[in-house]
Design an enzyme around this catalytic site. Structure first.
Site, PDB file in Angstrom:
ATOM      1  N   GLU A 163      -6.031   7.021  -0.773  1.00 52.41           N
ATOM      2  CA  GLU A 163      -5.927   5.881   0.137  1.00 52.41           C
ATOM      3  C   GLU A 163      -6.688   4.681  -0.412  1.00 52.41           C
ATOM      4  O   GLU A 163      -6.213   3.545  -0.346  1.00 52.41           O
ATOM      5  CB  GLU A 163      -6.450   6.266   1.520  1.00 52.41           C
ATOM      6  CG  GLU A 163      -5.607   7.294   2.254  1.00 52.41           C
ATOM      7  CD  GLU A 163      -4.176   6.837   2.478  1.00 52.41           C
ATOM      8  OE1 GLU A 163      -3.945   5.606   2.620  1.00 52.41           O
ATOM      9  OE2 GLU A 163      -3.281   7.698   2.502  1.00 52.41           O
TER      10      GLU A 163
ATOM     11  N   HIS B 176       1.908   4.460  -3.148  1.00 48.13           N
ATOM     12  CA  HIS B 176       1.963   5.929  -3.077  1.00 48.13           C
ATOM     13  C   HIS B 176       3.215   6.443  -3.785  1.00 48.13           C
ATOM     14  O   HIS B 176       3.186   7.490  -4.442  1.00 48.13           O
ATOM     15  CB  HIS B 176       1.989   6.390  -1.617  1.00 48.13           C
ATOM     16  CG  HIS B 176       0.687   6.232  -0.894  1.00 48.13           C
ATOM     17  ND1 HIS B 176      -0.520   6.593  -1.438  1.00 48.13           N
ATOM     18  CD2 HIS B 176       0.407   5.758   0.353  1.00 48.13           C
ATOM     19  CE1 HIS B 176      -1.492   6.356  -0.572  1.00 48.13           C
ATOM     20  NE2 HIS B 176      -0.950   5.843   0.513  1.00 48.13           N
TER      21      HIS B 176
ATOM     22  N   HIS C 268       0.841  -1.204   0.000  1.00 44.27           N
ATOM     23  CA  HIS C 268       0.000   0.000   0.000  1.00 44.27           C
ATOM     24  C   HIS C 268       0.877   1.256   0.000  1.00 44.27           C
ATOM     25  O   HIS C 268       0.662   2.179  -0.803  1.00 44.27           O
ATOM     26  CB  HIS C 268      -0.907  -0.025   1.237  1.00 44.27           C
ATOM     27  CG  HIS C 268      -1.616   1.260   1.518  1.00 44.27           C
ATOM     28  ND1 HIS C 268      -2.964   1.442   1.288  1.00 44.27           N
ATOM     29  CD2 HIS C 268      -1.166   2.449   2.029  1.00 44.27           C
ATOM     30  CE1 HIS C 268      -3.308   2.664   1.624  1.00 44.27           C
ATOM     31  NE2 HIS C 268      -2.243   3.299   2.092  1.00 44.27           N
ATOM     32  N   GLU C 269       1.863   1.297   0.884  1.00 45.08           N
ATOM     33  CA  GLU C 269       2.720   2.481   0.979  1.00 45.08           C
ATOM     34  C   GLU C 269       3.550   2.678  -0.283  1.00 45.08           C
ATOM     35  O   GLU C 269       3.741   3.805  -0.747  1.00 45.08           O
ATOM     36  CB  GLU C 269       3.636   2.369   2.201  1.00 45.08           C
ATOM     37  CG  GLU C 269       2.901   2.411   3.526  1.00 45.08           C
ATOM     38  CD  GLU C 269       2.045   3.644   3.694  1.00 45.08           C
ATOM     39  OE1 GLU C 269       2.425   4.707   3.157  1.00 45.08           O
ATOM     40  OE2 GLU C 269       0.992   3.560   4.346  1.00 45.08           O
TER      41      GLU C 269
END
Length: 302
Positions: free
Chosen positions: A218, A148, A144-145
């Site tokens: 997100e 970004h 997930h990070e």
């Protein structure tokens, strides 16, 4: 300079929102500076130098300031073999360069990414997160990070947030200087008195734009991570576990983490009645879990 494409699923909705947000906030910023230059004609060199210097400093140092403020300390593969191993697997899956890897020593279970691009990217996990998650859950969070980083929305959020804050700073500086010279009721004096209202409008609009972008990004990162790893259930498990553990963290620690919620995997709130909950940079847990459930159904189809 060409951008390296990764195997993260592209999100055209995110790209459109990032471009639109940057354009609108940049337009607000230009309008504000234009008003200041028109009103305070003699001070235009100071205004341009001040705003330009702050913008350049923010662009080059914002990621380092954020990482330092959140207690991130870069670690070697020898110091954190499991964390580095997980990052290595995600990089291989995504076909993207490895970011710097860091650990923040706090019991608040969370993770975040900073950086202007892939070459300056840093991915950090807290000791509280590493202690609580299973390997597949940690992989989902770090994927997930890293999405970004791949989508570059970290840099966009940093710059977009700063432009709104900078608008307020520039206005206050100009107001202090203008009020000392103009206390009359002539048009210039009246214009200077209206500057705080302009500043408030610019700040509020930029705040709303960045919040709308942040919530979407997100959800986009959740989806990209689930599709990359092929295990949306692991990410859903991590979300549920981390969100549930937040209630057990001391209020003092949550209060320290709260200013950096826009960077975190899961927001930290010091109280149930916190105003930050209403203006949260993240979608609700239910929204995130619903999306991951839909992705699980999609992946299960033949």
């Amino acid at each position: 300079m060409t951008r390296t494409r990764s195997r993260y699923a592209p999100d055209h909705g995110l790209t459109t929102r990032m471009v639109t947000t940057m354009f609108l906030i940049g337009l607000l910023y230009v309008v504000l500076v234009g008003v200041l230059l028109a009103v305070l004609r003699g001070a235009w060199p100071i205004i341009l130098i001040f705003t330009g210097g702050l913008f350049i400093a923010q662009f080059w140092f914002s990621d380092r300031i954020a990482a330092f403020s959140m207690g991130a300390r870069e670690v070697t593969p020898e110091e954190a073999p499991e964390l580095h191993g997980t990052i290595d697997r995600i990089c291989a899956l995504a076909d993207m360069p490895k970011p710097r890897v860091a650990i923040a020593r706090t019991d608040v279970p969370n993770a975040f990414a900073t950086g202007r691009g892939e070459k300056t990217a840093l991915v950090c996990a807290t000791t509280g997160l590493l202690r609580r998650l299973e390997p597949e859950e940690l992989e989902g969070v770090l994927a997930h990070e890293m999405s970004h980083v791949a989508h570059r929305d970290v840099a966009v959020m940093t710059i977009a947030s700063f432009l709104g804050v900078l608008a307020g700073i520039v206005t206050r500086v100009a107001l202090w200087g203008g009020l000392s010279r103009n206390r009359s009721s002539d048009p210039v004096g009246i214009a200077i008195m209206l500057i705080p209202l302009i500043s408030a409008a610019v700040y509020c609009l930029s705040f709303l734009l960045t919040r709308l972008l942040s919530r979407y990004r997100e959800l986009s990162a959740d989806r990209a991570a689930a599709l990359l790893t092929g295990r949306p259930s692991a990410l859903a498990s991590a979300l549920t576990k981390v969100s549930g553990q937040m209630a057990r963290i001391p209020t003092e620690d949550l209060r320290k983490a709260e200013p950096y919620n826009a960077f975190y995997f899961v927001p930290a709130f010091s109280s149930k009645e916190s105003l930050s909950r209403l203006l949260s940079s993240h979608p609700t847990l239910e929204q995130r879990l619903d999306q991951l459930a839909r992705i699980s159904v999609e992946l299960a189809r033949p």
